[in-house]
Design a protein around this motif. Sequence first.
Motif, PDB file in Angstrom:
ATOM      1  N   TYR A  96      10.152   8.603  38.348  1.00 54.00           N
ATOM      2  CA  TYR A  96      10.491   7.539  39.295  1.00 54.00           C
ATOM      3  C   TYR A  96      11.204   8.002  40.562  1.00 54.00           C
ATOM      4  CZ  TYR A  96       9.000   4.365  35.662  1.00 54.00           C
ATOM      5  OH  TYR A  96       8.244   3.696  34.727  1.00 54.00           O
ATOM      6  N   ASP A 154      10.687  -0.343  46.070  1.00 44.47           N
ATOM      7  CA  ASP A 154      10.070  -0.403  44.750  1.00 44.47           C
ATOM      8  C   ASP A 154      11.174  -0.671  43.719  1.00 44.47           C
ATOM      9  OD1 ASP A 154       8.972   0.181  42.235  1.00 44.47           O
ATOM     10  OD2 ASP A 154       7.639   1.739  43.023  1.00 44.47           O
ATOM     11  N   SER A 199      15.264   0.767  39.589  1.00 45.16           N
ATOM     12  CA  SER A 199      15.935   0.488  38.317  1.00 45.16           C
ATOM     13  C   SER A 199      15.820   1.664  37.358  1.00 45.16           C
ATOM     14  CB  SER A 199      15.331  -0.766  37.657  1.00 45.16           C
ATOM     15  OG  SER A 199      15.701  -1.925  38.369  1.00 45.16           O
ATOM     16  N   ASN A 229      11.173  -1.526  40.586  1.00 44.43           N
ATOM     17  CA  ASN A 229      11.051  -0.903  39.265  1.00 44.43           C
ATOM     18  C   ASN A 229      11.474   0.560  39.315  1.00 44.43           C
ATOM     19  OD1 ASN A 229      10.233  -0.947  36.454  1.00 44.43           O
ATOM     20  ND2 ASN A 229       8.495   0.314  37.084  1.00 44.43           N
TER      21      ASN A 229
END
Length: 402
Positions: free
Chosen positions: A242, A252, A257, A254
């Motif tokens: 990520y 983004d 997180s 997601n």
Amino acid sequence: MDEIFGVMRSPNAIVFGNGQRHALGQIIGRIGTRVLVCTDQRFAASTAMDEILADLKSKGLDCLVFDGTQAELPLSSIEECVKFCEGFNPDVIAGIGGGSCMDMAKLVSLLLTHGGPMDRFYGEFKVPGPVIPVVAVPTTSGTGSEVTPVAVLADHARDLKVGVSSPYLIPHTAVCDAELTLTCPPGLTALSGADALTHAVEALTAISHPRTPELSQQRVFVGKNLFSDQHALAAIRAIFKYLPRAIEDGSDANARSMLMYGAVSAGMAFGVAGTAAAHAIQYPVGALTHTAHGLGVATLLPYVMAYNAPACLHELMAMGDAIGVTHGTSEQIVLETIELTRDLCARIGIPRTLAGLKLPEDKLDWVAEQSMLSARLINNNPRKLDVEGVREIVQNAFYGTH
């Protein structure tokens, strides 16, 4: 087979998720009524801070905001904050911001509780007892300070940065809301994420100390263990997947997180296992080059992994499995794992060599010698280190040989 042993130290609670900053008033209200907020000028001027303060005040909390936290956290800044809140007598301290803001909250809490001078607390287990409860709210995904027992500062009476390490410094509560990182610029996202990755890898590959009953009572950082390994591998999986996404598209949600999850997991890992050679060498490198901590440790990381590989093949294979390297001999898996780490760092803008950090070539021996002064980090390395071993890492990292 190695005996099963684990140590896990953490905040009383970790509250994680988008929008969870809106629970701060309720969380802090259960701990105390007079809140010192430690932050920096950038966050103090944000809409998010306005919302947080409004929430705290709506719960009947008395708030005082110190917004003078500086990067690299000079001792003078900590002393300024202690003087600033004279007479306020906070019963909760909230650190809201990057690692320096959270470390500021920890160290101000320490001085307000036990008095100075600060240098009497340098090292491990020097804090004599509990401190004023700290609630930590990270706005970057990097240092893991929201869950760790350590705070780092710059004492200008000393050449290198110093640390205070004690389980008493672990925040009472961590509130981890990745929405606070959405405005974090790509460069800072990269450096913070690279710092977290280094924490995770060094925790996973840290030395395994003899599992005596005294280990957890006499050391803050006990070396690799059952729990730290799980947190480290979770962090490595999340950061590899990520971090590039969060850099490429800061909106983004997601990715933001999951990157914060990776940073928190890395903090949980190194908060008990400790870090090693990359951190020891970064301190003198950073002092000479005035480059960010995350930049230095990530530049060093692949070279430290390569040097340590003979002593931690099993751990590097587990890392390889976590990032999808599953085919080949153990040596091939480890080499590919190191190469993928090198590629990830390059992809996010980390220099491939210490020369790229503008480290003077005639200072390589000095860096090796100074690194040895970080005895806790040197002794936590899985492969035994002397000044010659550190010199080998430093030279490889300078010239790009491996």
